[in-house]
Motif scaffolding. Sequence first.
Motif, PDB file in Angstrom:
ATOM      1  N   ALA A 200     -18.839 -20.274  19.053  1.00 16.71           N
ATOM      2  CA  ALA A 200     -18.465 -19.939  17.671  1.00 16.71           C
ATOM      3  C   ALA A 200     -18.173 -21.204  16.869  1.00 16.71           C
ATOM      4  CB  ALA A 200     -17.260 -19.007  17.656  1.00 16.71           C
ATOM      5  N   GLY A 201     -17.973 -22.311  17.590  1.00 17.90           N
ATOM      6  CA  GLY A 201     -17.790 -23.596  16.915  1.00 17.90           C
ATOM      7  C   GLY A 201     -16.364 -23.863  16.482  1.00 17.90           C
ATOM      8  N   GLY A 202     -16.223 -24.823  15.602  1.00 21.84           N
ATOM      9  CA  GLY A 202     -14.912 -25.248  15.140  1.00 21.84           C
ATOM     10  C   GLY A 202     -14.985 -26.710  14.742  1.00 21.84           C
ATOM     11  N   LYS A 203     -13.975 -27.168  14.037  1.00 26.34           N
ATOM     12  CA  LYS A 203     -13.987 -28.550  13.535  1.00 26.34           C
ATOM     13  C   LYS A 203     -13.664 -29.564  14.626  1.00 26.34           C
ATOM     14  CE  LYS A 203     -12.445 -27.081   8.924  1.00 26.34           C
ATOM     15  NZ  LYS A 203     -12.211 -25.659   9.248  1.00 26.34           N
ATOM     16  N   ARG A 204     -13.087 -29.090  15.750  1.00 25.27           N
ATOM     17  CA  ARG A 204     -12.647 -29.991  16.829  1.00 25.27           C
ATOM     18  C   ARG A 204     -11.724 -31.078  16.269  1.00 25.27           C
ATOM     19  NH1 ARG A 204     -14.260 -26.000  19.150  1.00 25.27           N
ATOM     20  NH2 ARG A 204     -16.199 -25.906  20.370  1.00 25.27           N
ATOM     21  N   ILE A 205     -10.908 -30.674  15.316  1.00 24.45           N
ATOM     22  CA  ILE A 205     -10.053 -31.632  14.629  1.00 24.45           C
ATOM     23  C   ILE A 205      -8.984 -32.205  15.559  1.00 24.45           C
ATOM     24  CG2 ILE A 205      -8.371 -29.963  13.704  1.00 24.45           C
ATOM     25  CD1 ILE A 205      -9.816 -32.822  11.649  1.00 24.45           C
ATOM     26  N   ARG A 206      -8.498 -31.404  16.507  1.00 21.61           N
ATOM     27  CA  ARG A 206      -7.461 -31.893  17.424  1.00 21.61           C
ATOM     28  C   ARG A 206      -7.985 -32.980  18.353  1.00 21.61           C
ATOM     29  NH1 ARG A 206      -7.433 -27.365  15.526  1.00 21.61           N
ATOM     30  NH2 ARG A 206      -5.588 -26.449  14.553  1.00 21.61           N
ATOM     31  N   PRO A 207      -9.159 -32.793  18.973  1.00 22.87           N
ATOM     32  CA  PRO A 207      -9.719 -33.907  19.749  1.00 22.87           C
ATOM     33  C   PRO A 207      -9.974 -35.161  18.910  1.00 22.87           C
ATOM     34  CG  PRO A 207     -10.800 -31.872  20.375  1.00 22.87           C
ATOM     35  CD  PRO A 207      -9.930 -31.556  19.183  1.00 22.87           C
ATOM     36  N   VAL A 208     -10.371 -34.978  17.665  1.00 21.94           N
ATOM     37  CA  VAL A 208     -10.591 -36.130  16.786  1.00 21.94           C
ATOM     38  C   VAL A 208      -9.273 -36.875  16.557  1.00 21.94           C
ATOM     39  CG1 VAL A 208     -11.159 -36.829  14.411  1.00 21.94           C
ATOM     40  CG2 VAL A 208     -12.663 -35.261  15.643  1.00 21.94           C
ATOM     41  N   PHE A 209      -8.190 -36.134  16.367  1.00 20.04           N
ATOM     42  CA  PHE A 209      -6.873 -36.770  16.219  1.00 20.04           C
ATOM     43  C   PHE A 209      -6.514 -37.549  17.489  1.00 20.04           C
ATOM     44  CE2 PHE A 209      -5.691 -33.529  12.834  1.00 20.04           C
ATOM     45  CZ  PHE A 209      -5.550 -34.464  11.828  1.00 20.04           C
ATOM     46  N   VAL A 210      -6.795 -36.962  18.646  1.00 21.69           N
ATOM     47  CA  VAL A 210      -6.512 -37.637  19.914  1.00 21.69           C
ATOM     48  C   VAL A 210      -7.295 -38.944  20.012  1.00 21.69           C
ATOM     49  CG1 VAL A 210      -6.705 -37.503  22.429  1.00 21.69           C
ATOM     50  CG2 VAL A 210      -5.971 -35.493  21.147  1.00 21.69           C
ATOM     51  N   LEU A 211      -8.579 -38.877  19.720  1.00 28.97           N
ATOM     52  CA  LEU A 211      -9.438 -40.053  19.824  1.00 28.97           C
ATOM     53  C   LEU A 211      -8.999 -41.170  18.881  1.00 28.97           C
ATOM     54  CD1 LEU A 211     -12.955 -38.311  20.029  1.00 28.97           C
ATOM     55  CD2 LEU A 211     -11.629 -39.286  21.911  1.00 28.97           C
ATOM     56  N   LEU A 212      -8.694 -40.806  17.654  1.00 28.07           N
ATOM     57  CA  LEU A 212      -8.274 -41.818  16.680  1.00 28.07           C
ATOM     58  C   LEU A 212      -6.925 -42.426  17.051  1.00 28.07           C
ATOM     59  CD1 LEU A 212      -9.310 -40.107  13.314  1.00 28.07           C
ATOM     60  CD2 LEU A 212     -10.395 -42.094  14.386  1.00 28.07           C
ATOM     61  N   ALA A 213      -5.994 -41.581  17.519  1.00 22.77           N
ATOM     62  CA  ALA A 213      -4.670 -42.084  17.907  1.00 22.77           C
ATOM     63  C   ALA A 213      -4.784 -43.046  19.085  1.00 22.77           C
ATOM     64  CB  ALA A 213      -3.757 -40.917  18.264  1.00 22.77           C
ATOM     65  N   ALA A 214      -5.733 -42.782  19.975  1.00 24.44           N
ATOM     66  CA  ALA A 214      -5.923 -43.639  21.146  1.00 24.44           C
ATOM     67  C   ALA A 214      -6.424 -45.029  20.766  1.00 24.44           C
ATOM     68  CB  ALA A 214      -6.898 -42.982  22.119  1.00 24.44           C
ATOM     69  N   LYS A 215      -6.987 -45.166  19.582  1.00 24.98           N
ATOM     70  CA  LYS A 215      -7.481 -46.468  19.110  1.00 24.98           C
ATOM     71  C   LYS A 215      -6.327 -47.458  18.919  1.00 24.98           C
ATOM     72  CE  LYS A 215     -11.874 -45.177  18.485  1.00 24.98           C
ATOM     73  NZ  LYS A 215     -13.023 -45.788  19.194  1.00 24.98           N
ATOM     74  N   PHE A 216      -5.088 -46.951  18.848  1.00 25.93           N
ATOM     75  CA  PHE A 216      -3.931 -47.818  18.668  1.00 25.93           C
ATOM     76  C   PHE A 216      -3.421 -48.368  20.003  1.00 25.93           C
ATOM     77  CE2 PHE A 216      -4.095 -45.375  14.791  1.00 25.93           C
ATOM     78  CZ  PHE A 216      -3.710 -46.281  13.811  1.00 25.93           C
ATOM     79  N   GLY A 217      -4.106 -48.013  21.105  1.00 26.67           N
ATOM     80  CA  GLY A 217      -3.747 -48.529  22.428  1.00 26.67           C
ATOM     81  C   GLY A 217      -4.997 -49.027  23.133  1.00 26.67           C
ATOM     82  N   GLU A 218      -5.023 -48.892  24.449  1.00 22.27           N
ATOM     83  CA  GLU A 218      -6.181 -49.289  25.254  1.00 22.27           C
ATOM     84  C   GLU A 218      -7.110 -48.092  25.372  1.00 22.27           C
ATOM     85  OE1 GLU A 218      -4.996 -50.999  28.935  1.00 22.27           O
ATOM     86  OE2 GLU A 218      -3.622 -52.432  28.012  1.00 22.27           O
ATOM     87  N   TYR A 219      -8.178 -48.111  24.620  1.00 24.58           N
ATOM     88  CA  TYR A 219      -9.066 -46.957  24.495  1.00 24.58           C
ATOM     89  C   TYR A 219      -9.986 -46.843  25.712  1.00 24.58           C
ATOM     90  CZ  TYR A 219     -12.011 -43.499  22.147  1.00 24.58           C
ATOM     91  OH  TYR A 219     -12.686 -42.346  21.807  1.00 24.58           O
ATOM     92  N   ASP A 220      -9.841 -45.723  26.417  1.00 28.50           N
ATOM     93  CA  ASP A 220     -10.699 -45.411  27.563  1.00 28.50           C
ATOM     94  C   ASP A 220     -10.998 -43.917  27.512  1.00 28.50           C
ATOM     95  OD1 ASP A 220     -11.887 -44.801  29.981  1.00 28.50           O
ATOM     96  OD2 ASP A 220     -10.446 -45.906  31.211  1.00 28.50           O
ATOM     97  N   ILE A 221     -12.216 -43.548  27.126  1.00 31.45           N
ATOM     98  CA  ILE A 221     -12.551 -42.149  26.896  1.00 31.45           C
ATOM     99  C   ILE A 221     -12.339 -41.295  28.140  1.00 31.45           C
ATOM    100  CG2 ILE A 221     -14.995 -42.532  27.373  1.00 31.45           C
ATOM    101  CD1 ILE A 221     -13.389 -39.917  24.980  1.00 31.45           C
ATOM    102  N   GLU A 222     -12.541 -41.861  29.320  1.00 32.36           N
ATOM    103  CA  GLU A 222     -12.365 -41.095  30.554  1.00 32.36           C
ATOM    104  C   GLU A 222     -10.910 -40.668  30.738  1.00 32.36           C
ATOM    105  OE1 GLU A 222     -14.884 -39.929  32.324  1.00 32.36           O
ATOM    106  OE2 GLU A 222     -16.121 -40.902  30.799  1.00 32.36           O
TER     107      GLU A 222
END
Length: 323
Positions: free
Chosen positions: A42-64
């Motif tokens: 059904a989809g969705g904006k996936r806005i919460r994962p986007v917030f997580v990803l952007l917030a992680a940019k303020f530390g040591e970013y490791d997608i895994e």
Amino acid sequence: MKLTDIYWHLRSDIAKIEKELEVTIDAKHPILKKASSHLLKAGGKRIRPVFVLLAAKFGEYDIEKIKQVAVPLELIHMASLVHDDVIDDADLRRGKKTIKSKWDNRVAMYTGDFIFARAIEMATNCDKPEVHQILSDAMVEMCIGEVEQIRDQYNWNQNFRIYLRRIKRKTALLIAVSCRLGALAAGAPRNVQLSLYRYGYNVGMAFQITDDILDFIATEKELGKPAGSDLQQGNVTLPALYSMKQNQELSAYILTMINSENSEKVVMSEIIEMIKESGGVDYSFEISDRYLNKAFKELEKLPDIPAKDSFYQIAKYIGTRKY
């Protein structure tokens, strides 16, 4: 930078999260598998994962490592939507049949529980104990919010504080936690985590208020459900709450129409117009803007990196979105 640009820059990691969502909700039971897959498609904006990803940019970013937080947060959101649709007796979400409509209430409730369980299961892969405590506390608060929404259904005399507390638990909290946990998982400093949490809280409040405004001013095609459906289901949101406090005639009219035996046949356009004329929509936009301004102030405390501008653009989008 536009919102589409933000998603474009994160597209590779968003795709990994989407794939992980598919794998995580896979179930051996055919009905659970079909129902969960139906929700995901059904989809969705996936806005919460986007917030997580952007917030992680303020530390040591490791997608895994970051996806171990981003996926559970999106699953928790998805599960809450399934339960919401049962509570609201909603047949449509994003223009498609809800699980409770396509199957039934029991299947919907068990599907929501299954997705919640999968979220907790995946979160155990994160090696930071504080993540689990924050996540569990948020889930408890969300459950309280759901119960309060049921309690306050058709409660036409509720005050602004009740409404704001409810949307905090319903929406703002999970967005705030998404921001904080992204930073926490990446090892960002505590002061950055807390500023991001407060940013997320204020953006989340504005997001839900805007959602509630759109229920009165957007089209059925944009909403994926009939306009004014919240009010018809007895969910009193800020535009209606303000207007009913300002206009006793409107309040009496809404009570008469919503509580009548022919409530399903009520033409909402007239009520919606009265709410607009009573200033409910304008007032709600004003409150939303106040929360957004608080969010912008939190951003001023953060290091000047590209993710900071992305957070600014997301908040700006929320204040102007049409659906």
